[in-house]
Design a protein around this motif. Structure first.
Motif, PDB file in Angstrom:
ATOM      1  N   MET A   1      -8.470   4.811 -14.978  1.00 19.50           N
ATOM      2  CA  MET A   1      -7.067   4.835 -15.043  1.00 19.50           C
ATOM      3  C   MET A   1      -6.510   4.949 -13.294  1.00 19.50           C
ATOM      4  N   THR A   2      -6.181   4.502 -12.465  1.00 20.39           N
ATOM      5  CA  THR A   2      -5.262   4.419 -11.130  1.00 20.39           C
ATOM      6  C   THR A   2      -3.812   4.884 -11.094  1.00 20.39           C
ATOM      7  N   GLY A   3      -2.967   4.029 -12.552  1.00 24.37           N
ATOM      8  CA  GLY A   3      -1.490   3.772 -12.213  1.00 24.37           C
ATOM      9  C   GLY A   3      -1.564   2.793 -11.528  1.00 24.37           C
ATOM     10  N   ILE A   4      -2.034   1.281 -10.893  1.00 26.42           N
ATOM     11  CA  ILE A   4      -1.896   1.010 -10.502  1.00 26.42           C
ATOM     12  C   ILE A   4      -1.546  -0.182 -11.743  1.00 26.42           C
TER      13      ILE A   4
ATOM     14  N   VAL B   1      -9.950   0.605  -1.289  1.00 28.88           N
ATOM     15  CA  VAL B   1      -8.425   0.890  -0.630  1.00 28.88           C
ATOM     16  C   VAL B   1      -7.626   1.432  -2.031  1.00 28.88           C
ATOM     17  N   GLU B   2      -8.375   0.905  -3.449  1.00 31.19           N
ATOM     18  CA  GLU B   2      -7.728   1.084  -4.213  1.00 31.19           C
ATOM     19  C   GLU B   2      -7.616   2.761  -4.744  1.00 31.19           C
ATOM     20  N   PRO B   3      -8.395   3.366  -4.209  1.00 30.04           N
ATOM     21  CA  PRO B   3      -8.306   4.965  -3.869  1.00 30.04           C
ATOM     22  C   PRO B   3      -7.183   6.053  -3.160  1.00 30.04           C
ATOM     23  N   LEU B   4      -6.845   4.786  -2.195  1.00 31.33           N
ATOM     24  CA  LEU B   4      -5.815   5.197  -0.798  1.00 31.33           C
ATOM     25  C   LEU B   4      -4.419   4.677  -1.758  1.00 31.33           C
ATOM     26  N   ILE B   5      -4.198   4.175  -2.279  1.00 27.80           N
ATOM     27  CA  ILE B   5      -3.235   3.393  -3.184  1.00 27.80           C
ATOM     28  C   ILE B   5      -2.710   5.257  -3.855  1.00 27.80           C
TER      29      ILE B   5
END
Length: 160
Positions: free
Chosen positions: A1-4, A138-142
């Motif tokens: 879960m990334t919160g995006i 890219v997603e983990p960077l965001i």
């Protein structure tokens, strides 16, 4: 879960209330004309004009990989030009022009600006179109640069 938050729609027409920043990745050549930037230019002329001037005057203004430029296009709306792509993809390119470290670096000032303005951030899957990057990188960077700082992020997959 990334919160995006992932939605289907147009990142140049961000939803929700409050101040919003539409973020996208640009190249370091001053080129503007393919991919998501066409949608940006169709909606607002200011980001392209500012980006081209920024590149033209780059000798003394910090333009380069990892840099971020913020252009206000409405009372509660900004566009972030993030330089995260080395050149452009050609038939002779050795690999994709995406530079993950540059995207990561540019997300820092984006986070600062979002916090300063109390803004949410809206974007397509940056770095994954013409730049040739993968969302898995890219997603983990965001998540680390924006979501971890409490900034609401919405990613738009185009289409209705």
């Amino acid at each position: 879960m990334t919160g995006i938050d992932y939605v289907r729609g147009d990142a140049t027409a961000p939803g929700g209330k409050g101040v919003k920043i539409v973020a996208h990745v640009c190249n370091d050549l001053g080129g503007w004309g393919k991919g998501f930037v066409r949608a940006v230019s169709a909606r607002w002329p200011e980001p392209e004009t500012a980006y081209r001037r920024w590149h033209r005057e780059r000798a003394g203004n910090g333009f380069g990989l990892g840099a971020a430029q913020f252009v206000q296009v409405g009372p509660y709306l900004w566009v972030a030009n993030l330089v995260g792509q080395r050149g452009i993809r050609t038939s002779r390119s050795a690999g994709p022009p995406v530079r993950y470290e540059a995207i990561d670096a540019a997300l820092g000032p984006l986070g600062d600006k979002a916090l300063e303005l109390g803004a949410s951030v809206h974007m397509p899957r940056i770095g994954c179109g013409l730049a040739g990057g993968t969302w898995e990188r890219v997603e983990p960077l965001i998540a680390g640069r924006l979501v971890a700082r409490g900034i609401a992020v919405t990613v738009y997959d185009f289409g209705g």
